[in-house]
Every structure is written in C-alpha cells, then in structure tokens.
Design a protein around this motif. Structure first.
Motif, PDB file in Angstrom:
ATOM      1  N   UNK A 211       0.804  -0.913   0.116  1.00 10.62           N
ATOM      2  CA  UNK A 211       0.091   0.218  -0.217  1.00 10.62           C
ATOM      3  C   UNK A 211       1.189   1.321   0.140  1.00 10.62           C
ATOM      4  N   UNK A 212       0.324   2.270  -0.218  1.00 13.75           N
ATOM      5  CA  UNK A 212       1.048   3.603   0.340  1.00 13.75           C
ATOM      6  C   UNK A 212       2.331   4.225   1.418  1.00 13.75           C
ATOM      7  N   UNK A 213       0.863   3.096   2.728  1.00 16.11           N
ATOM      8  CA  UNK A 213       2.557   3.066   3.555  1.00 16.11           C
ATOM      9  C   UNK A 213       3.836   2.646   3.348  1.00 16.11           C
ATOM     10  N   UNK A 214       3.931   1.851   2.248  1.00 15.02           N
ATOM     11  CA  UNK A 214       5.332   1.334   2.248  1.00 15.02           C
ATOM     12  C   UNK A 214       6.384   1.989   1.639  1.00 15.02           C
ATOM     13  N   UNK A 215       5.637   3.596   1.131  1.00 15.22           N
ATOM     14  CA  UNK A 215       6.623   4.693   0.937  1.00 15.22           C
ATOM     15  C   UNK A 215       7.414   5.016   2.599  1.00 15.22           C
ATOM     16  N   UNK A 216       6.925   4.888   3.005  1.00 18.00           N
ATOM     17  CA  UNK A 216       7.205   5.207   4.321  1.00 18.00           C
ATOM     18  C   UNK A 216       8.798   4.333   4.749  1.00 18.00           C
ATOM     19  N   UNK A 267     -10.059  -3.019  -4.003  1.00 18.75           N
ATOM     20  CA  UNK A 267      -8.256  -1.726  -3.394  1.00 18.75           C
ATOM     21  C   UNK A 267      -8.955  -1.068  -4.324  1.00 18.75           C
ATOM     22  N   UNK A 268      -7.817   0.327  -4.343  1.00 11.87           N
ATOM     23  CA  UNK A 268      -8.025   1.098  -5.243  1.00 11.87           C
ATOM     24  C   UNK A 268      -6.958   1.678  -5.712  1.00 11.87           C
ATOM     25  N   UNK A 269      -6.450   0.849  -6.152  1.00  9.88           N
ATOM     26  CA  UNK A 269      -4.529   0.661  -6.789  1.00  9.88           C
ATOM     27  C   UNK A 269      -5.039   1.350  -8.244  1.00  9.88           C
ATOM     28  N   UNK A 292      -6.850  10.286   6.885  1.00  7.06           N
ATOM     29  CA  UNK A 292      -8.242  10.664   6.848  1.00  7.06           C
ATOM     30  C   UNK A 292      -9.202  10.856   6.019  1.00  7.06           C
ATOM     31  N   UNK A 293      -9.125  11.061   4.597  1.00  7.41           N
ATOM     32  CA  UNK A 293      -9.686  10.431   3.519  1.00  7.41           C
ATOM     33  C   UNK A 293     -10.768   9.231   3.271  1.00  7.41           C
ATOM     34  N   UNK A 294      -9.961   8.093   3.338  1.00  4.65           N
ATOM     35  CA  UNK A 294     -10.642   7.194   3.737  1.00  4.65           C
ATOM     36  C   UNK A 294     -11.197   6.437   4.857  1.00  4.65           C
ATOM     37  N   UNK A 295     -12.058   5.524   4.203  1.00  2.00           N
ATOM     38  CA  UNK A 295     -13.199   5.402   5.562  1.00  2.00           C
ATOM     39  C   UNK A 295     -12.229   3.567   6.060  1.00  2.00           C
ATOM     40  N   UNK A 296     -12.296   3.404   7.656  1.00  2.00           N
ATOM     41  CA  UNK A 296     -12.047   2.353   8.454  1.00  2.00           C
ATOM     42  C   UNK A 296     -10.258   1.888   7.642  1.00  2.00           C
ATOM     43  N   UNK A 297     -10.137   0.800   6.700  1.00  2.00           N
ATOM     44  CA  UNK A 297      -8.717   0.236   6.694  1.00  2.00           C
ATOM     45  C   UNK A 297      -8.552   0.229   5.647  1.00  2.00           C
ATOM     46  N   UNK A 298      -9.118   1.129   4.745  1.00  2.00           N
ATOM     47  CA  UNK A 298      -9.019   1.156   2.879  1.00  2.00           C
ATOM     48  C   UNK A 298      -7.792   2.113   2.940  1.00  2.00           C
ATOM     49  N   UNK A 299      -7.282   2.266   3.418  1.00  2.00           N
ATOM     50  CA  UNK A 299      -5.685   2.765   3.465  1.00  2.00           C
ATOM     51  C   UNK A 299      -4.717   1.382   3.029  1.00  2.00           C
ATOM     52  N   UNK A 300      -5.324  -0.036   3.400  1.00  2.00           N
ATOM     53  CA  UNK A 300      -4.558  -0.454   3.235  1.00  2.00           C
ATOM     54  C   UNK A 300      -5.245  -1.286   1.823  1.00  2.00           C
ATOM     55  N   UNK A 301      -5.846  -0.336   1.165  1.00  2.00           N
ATOM     56  CA  UNK A 301      -6.322  -1.142  -0.736  1.00  2.00           C
ATOM     57  C   UNK A 301      -5.684   0.029  -1.315  1.00  2.00           C
ATOM     58  N   UNK A 302      -4.651   1.125  -0.892  1.00  2.00           N
ATOM     59  CA  UNK A 302      -4.138   2.503  -1.613  1.00  2.00           C
ATOM     60  C   UNK A 302      -3.223   1.136  -2.562  1.00  2.00           C
ATOM     61  N   UNK A 304       1.221   1.040  -3.546  1.00  2.00           N
ATOM     62  CA  UNK A 304       2.749   2.740  -3.090  1.00  2.00           C
ATOM     63  C   UNK A 304       2.564   4.176  -4.159  1.00  2.00           C
ATOM     64  N   UNK A 305       3.402   4.842  -3.076  1.00  2.00           N
ATOM     65  CA  UNK A 305       3.335   6.246  -3.824  1.00  2.00           C
ATOM     66  C   UNK A 305       4.467   6.146  -4.854  1.00  2.00           C
ATOM     67  N   UNK A 306       4.651   6.866  -5.772  1.00  2.00           N
ATOM     68  CA  UNK A 306       5.560   6.934  -6.621  1.00  2.00           C
ATOM     69  C   UNK A 306       6.531   8.412  -6.509  1.00  2.00           C
ATOM     70  N   UNK A 307       7.774   8.147  -5.958  1.00  2.00           N
ATOM     71  CA  UNK A 307       8.621   9.090  -5.576  1.00  2.00           C
ATOM     72  C   UNK A 307       9.442   9.909  -6.251  1.00  2.00           C
ATOM     73  N   UNK A 308       9.001  11.511  -6.881  1.00  2.00           N
ATOM     74  CA  UNK A 308       8.958  11.849  -6.985  1.00  2.00           C
ATOM     75  C   UNK A 308      10.827  12.691  -6.970  1.00  2.00           C
ATOM     76  N   UNK A 309      11.825  12.538  -7.649  1.00  2.00           N
ATOM     77  CA  UNK A 309      13.406  13.288  -7.100  1.00  2.00           C
ATOM     78  C   UNK A 309      13.241  14.886  -7.876  1.00  2.00           C
TER      79      UNK A 309
END
Length: 550
Positions: A211-216, A267-269, A292-302, A304-309
């Motif tokens: 998910x998006x959390x993996x970017x951290x 998922x929202x991928x 804050x945007x996604x209800x419940x545990x749906x942040x896990x359905x996002x 991964x974020x693309x990292x721009x240099x």
C-alpha cells in the motif's frame, strides 16, 4: 381502588415509553442503513484495523451501537474544539498583544493563514456544483504540513516542539490523530517482525507492504513514536499530521455523495495516482491525508506512492529543460540583488541582528529572509515566545516587517506574465499540468484520484502557471484541487485553492465559463498544447526548453 388506578396509570406510561424507545431505535437503525457508512455528515472514527483470518468473516455493516459510539466520541471532540474556537485563534504567548495592537494586524492575518492551525475547522467549496453533473476525477496538489525549520542558520535555540506522535496524541482531543499514532505504532512493530507471525498478522503485513504506507521508512517512523521528543530540523510536526488528517476527512465528506470511491472495492490501486517528493515530510503528509480520506482500513487498499526526485513531478525527458534552469538562476540572482540593494531590508536585518547578537564579536551573518521567517514562524505557530538575544527578544513588528517583505517580493517578481519568475513557472510546472490535463482528457481510470505531495516551491509556480495572482508564501498544508465534471458528454473543470473556487480567475478560463461556473476542458487542453508556449515564441515544450535566449 385508588392504588389500583395509580398502578394502572404507571403501567400505561411504561408501555408508551417502551413503544417510543422501540420506534426511535428502529428509525435510527433504518436511517443509518439507508445513508450507509460513512455518510457525508459522519466524521470517520476508525477502529483498529480488522484483518480477517481464514476462520473469521468480516462484518458487512458496523453494528448500530459501535457506530453510535464512534460518532458520539467524534462529536465530543468537535464540541471541545468548537469551544476553543469561540475566540479567534492566536499564538498563545502573544494573544493579548495581537488583540490590543492594530499595528500588527497584517501579521495576525498572515499567521492565521500560514500556520493553518489544526484547531480551526477545515472548510471549502470542493464538490459543490449545480446538480446534474457527474464527478469524473479529482487531482490534488498539496504542500506538506507544519514542519520545523529547514536549518538552524546559527540563530540559537529553536522552538520547543514535541514530535513524539504517541505522547502528543494523548494530550489532544483528537481521536483520529490518536488512532493514527496507535496504528503507526502497531505497524512499525509488525513490519519489524520476521517470524512468529499469526496468519492475520501476515496478511496485515502483506497489505502494508503493498500500500501507500510502504513508501514510508518505518525506521524513521519509529523515531516519531519512541525516540527523543525533540523535533529534528525539517521534520513534520504533530500539527502537520493533524492538518492533513483534517483535510482528508473534509474531502471524504464532500466527495462521498459523488461516489469518488467505491467502499466495496477490493482495492483502490486501479483508480489512484499517488506521488510524493523524496522528503519524509511530504510522504507523511500524503499518508495523513489518505488516512483521513479513506474510511476504516482502506488505506491498505491504496497503491504504493511514486517518488519524484524533482519538485515539479517531472520524469525522464520532461525534466530536461535547460531554459527552466537558466530562468531559475536568474530569479535567484534577482532575489539576492533585491535584498542587498534595498535600504529597507538592510534596516530590518540590522535591527534583528542587534537583538540576537547585540555586541557579540564575530557574530554570524543573518540568513536570507525566507529562512528568517521560517525560524520565527516555528515559534509563533506553536504559541511560543520569539527567540531572544543577550538583553532583548525579537518583537512582533519585526516579524511583520519580514513577512511583508517576503510577500511583496513574490508579488513583484510575478507582477507581469513576462517576468523571469513567471516564465520559469510556465516551463517548470508544465510537466505536472500536462499530466493532469492528459489524465482528464483520456479519462484515465487510474487517475480518478490523483495526489501530488510537494512543497511551497511546488505550490507557488503552479499557481503562476494557472495565472492565479496569490503569490504570498503558501500556507502549511495548502491545497490546489482540480475537479473534472461531465454533463451531456461534455467535460468541464473547476480549480480551487485552499477551498476557494478560483476557476473564473484561471488565465485560460477567464470569461469562458459556462452558465454553471465551470470551465470547458478544451480551454485547459488548448493552453497546455499551444498557448503556454506563445510566451517563448515556440510551438512545443521541447522547443521552448532549448531556446537559446529567454
């Protein structure tokens, strides 16, 4: 006989009371199921993440008791915050001075905007259109939330800000922030484990890693939870996390009626485009907004974020623009010359240096005014006393002078569309605007929701390329939102800045809106593909980038 009548009367009242209670319970349950969960008016209060094992079946709907408990808890938080906001937000240490001194009214107004205190409710006109339009996509560019100064600049002590999320969350009436801190603490521990994992933990860990959390960097997140309470330089503060939590929660409420996301989706991928620069503060801001945007545990359905240099979210060949770099160098020279050649700025610097160092021999040189303001606002935004020297402290009118200068400088540099700074913005931000325009034109399903997490140096030039004239230093957690709407097979856009509808002020939309205040998509496409390059006497981005003279 009289006693029997009394008993009969009380029995009758009891039957009526039971009937009323039963009817109310039925009505509350039916209305909750009719509206669904969450509703536009229900503030998200997520429980700990629920990950079913092979022997468990997830509940399709939350129980009424649990829903009412969550809503009631959030209403208590809102009531507490509303009570605090009966009076206008002011930096605590200087509240009386701001109330009694009209000569610093400019600073008062700017601090309320720039600090963007999370205690002040998030508002805006996102999602508000005349009925009959369908929401096609939403594209959001944000500045990271409140952070500590980028560097100490040899200016002595820094503001005393606690960055331990767990400790801070326990002192605030903000349940969503407390849940985020708790979840991060659990995620951090889980991702550290390599063995002895239960099946449910393995599934949760797998979801986190995809998910998006993996970017951290979870090692860095650990420092936010267990290490020293003192913030480091350029670190997102708890206020910064809360700012984007609030924005995400607000956007969820306004876009839920337009079915931006399908809550039943696996998922929202396939519909989300998430991008961030490579700095921890922008990654964390994006995660907070999504939480804050996604209800419940749906942040896990996002995804991964693309990292721009690059700060302008360019990739590959689109980053190769010598003219943009040349223009940026010229702008930097103009700023430096403006400060050294300006008697007004010399007097400001002299006064600040006298306070901080007085007669100290070999005192360090003051940094540029943006760094000065960065340092001073870290105190004021957190209600602390401004830094002091041997005998005196920095005064509010000195900070106001710096703020006024910084804002005026940005206005002067972008006074006309053919200034060096405006030309730079038109080339520098072209890749991002092009990416958004193409996504809307092609109705890309993977760009139904796009989030770009950047900086003030992303927000300001993007406002410039849109032709919007607010060039003051952007607030923490500023947001630019571009919405795409359709009706009768025609597509339109809206442009909002910090919740205000700015569509009529966008350069390529002026005097071209339809009767409902929306801008036809072809106006954006014409600007991106043709009109943007007229200023450079070119017909394409590549030719404008490699023009010999600017």
């Amino acid at each position: 006989m009289m006693g029997g009548k009394i008993v009969w009367r009380y029995l009758s009242l009891a039957v009526v009371a039971c009937f009323i209670i039963s009817f109310y319970s039925w009505y509350a349950l039916s209305s909750t199921q009719t509206r669904g969960n969450p509703t536009p008016h229900t503030v998200k209060m997520p429980n700990k993440l629920f990950v079913p094992t092979d022997n468990t079946v997830p509940k399709k709907e939350e129980s009424l008791d649990n829903l009412q408990r969550r809503v009631h808890a959030k209403e208590e938080v809102i009531e507490m915050i509303s009570g605090e906001n009966n009076e206008e937000w002011l930096p605590k240490y200087y509240a009386n001075m701001f109330n009694n001194n009209t000569l610093i009214s400019y600073l008062k107004e700017r601090l309320l905007g720039y600090c963007n205190p999370p205690e002040v409710p998030t508002t805006g006109k996102e999602g508000l259109v005349v009925p009959g339009y369908s929401l096609e996509s939403v594209h959001i560019l944000i500045r990271h939330g409140d952070r500590t100064p980028l560097e100490s600049n040899g200016m002595g002590s820094s503001a005393d800000i606690n960055c331990n999320l767990m400790i801070v969350s326990e002192t605030l009436p903000d349940k969503m922030f407390e849940l985020l801190a708790t979840d991060f603490n659990e995620w951090k521990e889980l991702l550290r484990k390599e063995d002895e994992l239960m099946l449910s933990d393995m599934k949760l860990k797998s979801s986190l890693q995809k998910s998006a959390v993996s970017t951290l960097n979870m090692n860095y997140v650990s420092a936010l939870l267990t290490d020293s309470n003192k913030c480091r330089t350029s670190q997102l503060t708890p206020s910064g996390w809360r700012q984007h939590l609030a924005i995400g929660d607000f956007l969820r409420k306004v876009y839920t009626p337009h079915k931006l996301f399908n809550p039943q989706a696996i998922d929202h991928k396939d519909i989300m485009n998430l991008q961030t620069t490579s700095f921890s503060r922008t990654m964390q801001s994006a995660i907070a907004l999504l939480y804050g945007l996604l209800p419940e545990d749906q942040i896990l359905k996002t995804p991964p974020m693309k990292i721009a240099r690059a700060l302008n979210f360019c990739y590959g060949a689109s980053c190769n623009c010598p003219a943009a770099q040349q223009l940026l160098n010229t702008v930097s020279s103009e700023k430096a010359k403006h400060k050294t050649d300006n008697s007004y700025t010399r007097e400001i610097s002299k006064g600040i240096k006298k306070v901080l160092y007085d007669k100290t021999p070999n005192s360090p040189k003051l940094p540029h005014f943006f760094a000065l303001l960065d340092h001073f606002t870290s105190f004021l935004c957190h209600g602390e006393k401004l830094p002091c020297g041997p005998t005196k402290c920095i005064e509010l009118d000195q900070v106001q002078q710096v703020f006024q200068y910084v804002d005026k400088l940005e206005q002067d540099l972008k006074a006309h569309e053919d200034t060096t700074s405006m030309k730079h913005a038109r080339l520098f931000m072209y890749p991002l605007l092009k990416d958004i325009a193409d996504a809307i034109a092609r109705n890309k399903t993977d760009h139904r929701f796009s989030l770009y997490s950047g900086h003030d140096l992303t927000i300001t030039p993007f406002l410039a390329i849109l032709g919007l004239s607010d060039f003051r230093w952007p607030n923490y957690a500023s947001r630019i939102v571009i919405e795409a709407w359709s009706k009768a097979k025609m597509v339109f856009i809206r442009v909002l800045y910090n919740g205000d509808d700015m569509t009529s002020n966008v350069s390529f939309c002026r005097n071209k809106l339809n009767q409902d205040g929306l801008c036809p998509l072809n106006k954006l496409l014409d600007f991106v593909n043709k009109q943007n390059f007229v200023l450079f006497e070119s017909k394409s981005y590549k030719k404008a980038c490699f023009a010999t003279q600017m």
